[in-house]
Design an enzyme around this catalytic site. Structure first.
Site, PDB file in Angstrom:
ATOM      1  N   CYS A 144     -39.859 -35.716 -24.855  1.00 31.09           N
ATOM      2  CA  CYS A 144     -38.934 -35.536 -25.969  1.00 31.09           C
ATOM      3  C   CYS A 144     -39.178 -36.596 -27.044  1.00 31.09           C
ATOM      4  O   CYS A 144     -38.637 -37.700 -26.977  1.00 31.09           O
ATOM      5  CB  CYS A 144     -37.491 -35.593 -25.467  1.00 31.09           C
ATOM      6  SG  CYS A 144     -36.300 -35.291 -26.768  1.00 31.09           S
ATOM      7  N   CYS A 147     -36.005 -37.859 -28.802  1.00 31.08           N
ATOM      8  CA  CYS A 147     -35.143 -38.767 -28.029  1.00 31.08           C
ATOM      9  C   CYS A 147     -35.771 -40.166 -27.917  1.00 31.08           C
ATOM     10  O   CYS A 147     -35.068 -41.167 -28.019  1.00 31.08           O
ATOM     11  CB  CYS A 147     -34.928 -38.265 -26.603  1.00 31.08           C
ATOM     12  SG  CYS A 147     -34.709 -36.519 -26.436  1.00 31.08           S
ATOM     13  N   ASP A 148     -37.075 -40.223 -27.678  1.00 31.81           N
ATOM     14  CA  ASP A 148     -37.694 -41.497 -27.284  1.00 31.81           C
ATOM     15  C   ASP A 148     -38.485 -42.205 -28.382  1.00 31.81           C
ATOM     16  O   ASP A 148     -38.983 -43.315 -28.161  1.00 31.81           O
ATOM     17  CB  ASP A 148     -38.610 -41.268 -26.069  1.00 31.81           C
ATOM     18  CG  ASP A 148     -37.802 -40.854 -24.841  1.00 31.81           C
ATOM     19  OD1 ASP A 148     -36.583 -41.136 -24.819  1.00 31.81           O
ATOM     20  OD2 ASP A 148     -38.371 -40.248 -23.923  1.00 31.81           O
TER      21      ASP A 148
END
Ligand code: NAP
Length: 323
Positions: A144, A147-148
């Protein structure tokens, strides 16, 4: 506005007109339409927003200009809360027919009864299946980008894939990382051209085509990847700190087949143009279906959810007439 929908107070033995399984855009939209059709509805899902939780800014949903995905989920919650649709956060393991009704089995909360079901259960992320991938997941390997990405500030990363997820991921990572390799196995991207144009304008993104990743190496954390040019056979080792695997999704074939649903050749739940599955009274919507494969958008999932709710309404009326 909340990211978690209000939970439901369910009486034991209660039978619903409709149980919607899932909590992504297709499920929210089905819940809204079911409520407007005044169906007694229960939603059972695990993650409010589904894959939207992994998105950044959404600018392709008509009317919600440049909305942050988390805000979009809050708006979806608010909309179904307006109609008091009850929601249970749980994982549905199976369903079965019991006379005129269906029994839906949830992992924590047990069994619930309904006269019809809409499955909006989404898809799972696809894996590369190369040495080092499982070992370094969470230690440099991520699925992701959105997200990261902030974890890779001033680092070197590789994004693998050629669809919208990879293109969008590379763009977001280019804001944090010093260098982004975008590695695709063919010489043509299938993602939206607007994303590709954005990436090409980024000086710290290097696009590597006709290339696959054959190994991910490191010690405690990822240190490098081995790549292979599929045209020339040439292999290279690139130093990277992060590997973002953005190569698409896999359908819930096992769940579908175990519950008697027909799947298409790719393993997605087979539906007709009214989102009807092969089981009467069971409908499906969103990414778990084979409908409009290759064009997966919040707006297309929402459309399918609305159609599924409309079909459930028609089905329930027909059942009433037959009695
Ligand atoms: P996708 O469209 O299925 O693309 C997957 C990409 O990964 C393809 O380019 C594919 O290569 C490549 N790939 C697949 N298996 C691979 C493997 N084993 N090794 C290397 N490469 C591999 O998946 P996605 O990009 O995650 O998108 C999924 C859906 O969500 C799409 O419908 C997309 O439009 C939608 N989406 C939309 C947005 C948006 O902003 N609107 C954002 C994200 C996703 P080939 O090209 O050779 O098949």
């Amino acid at each position: 506005m909340s990211l978690i929908p209000k939970s439901a107070d369910i009486k034991p033995g209660e039978t619903f007109d409709l149980i919607i399984v899932g909590l992504g855009p297709a499920a929210y939209s089905a819940a809204l339409y079911a409520a407007r059709y005044m169906l007694k509805t229960l939603v059972i899902g695990e993650t409010p927003g589904g894959q939207l939780t992994e998105a950044g800014e959404v600018d392709d949903y008509l009317g919600l200009i440049g909305i942050n995905a988390q805000d979009m989920i809050k708006v979806f919650n608010k909309h179904i809360e307006k109609y008091n649709v009850p929601v249970i956060l749980d994982h549905v393991e199976s369903f079965r027919k019991d006379g005129d009704e269906f029994v839906v089995k949830a992992k924590k909360k047990g069994e619930f009864k309904a006269k019809s079901i809409i499955l909006a259960i989404g898809v799972k992320r696809r894996k590369l299946n190369v040495p080092g991938e499982a070992e370094f997941t969470g230690r440099g390997v991520s699925y992701c980008s959105i997200c990261d990405a902030p974890l890779f500030k001033n680092r070197i990363v590789a994004v693998i894939g050629g669809g919208d997820s990879a293109l969008e991921g590379a763009e977001i990572l280019s804001r944090y990382a010093t260098k982004v390799y975008l590695i695709h196995r063919r010489d043509e991207f299938k993602g939206q051209p607007i994303y590709l144009e954005n990436i090409k304008a980024k000086p710290n993104v290097e696009i590597i085509l006709n290339t696959v990743v054959t190994e991910i190496k490191g010690d405690k954390l990822v240190k490098s990847i081995v790549t292979k040019n599929v045209k020339t056979g040439e292999t290279k080792e690139l130093n990277v700190n992060g590997v973002f695997v953005e190569i698409g999704f896999e359908p819930p074939t096992d769940f579908a087949r175990a519950n008697g649903l027909e799947t298409d050749t790719m393993g997605y739940i087979k539906v007709d143009e009214w989102m009807r599955t092969n089981i009467q009274g069971v409908f499906a919507a969103g990414d778990c279906t084979g409908m409009w494969l290759g064009f997966r958008q919040v707006i297309t999932s929402a459309a399918q959810g609305a159609v599924a709710a409309h079909s459930a309404f028609r089905y329930l009326n027909e059942m009433k007439r037959k009695k």
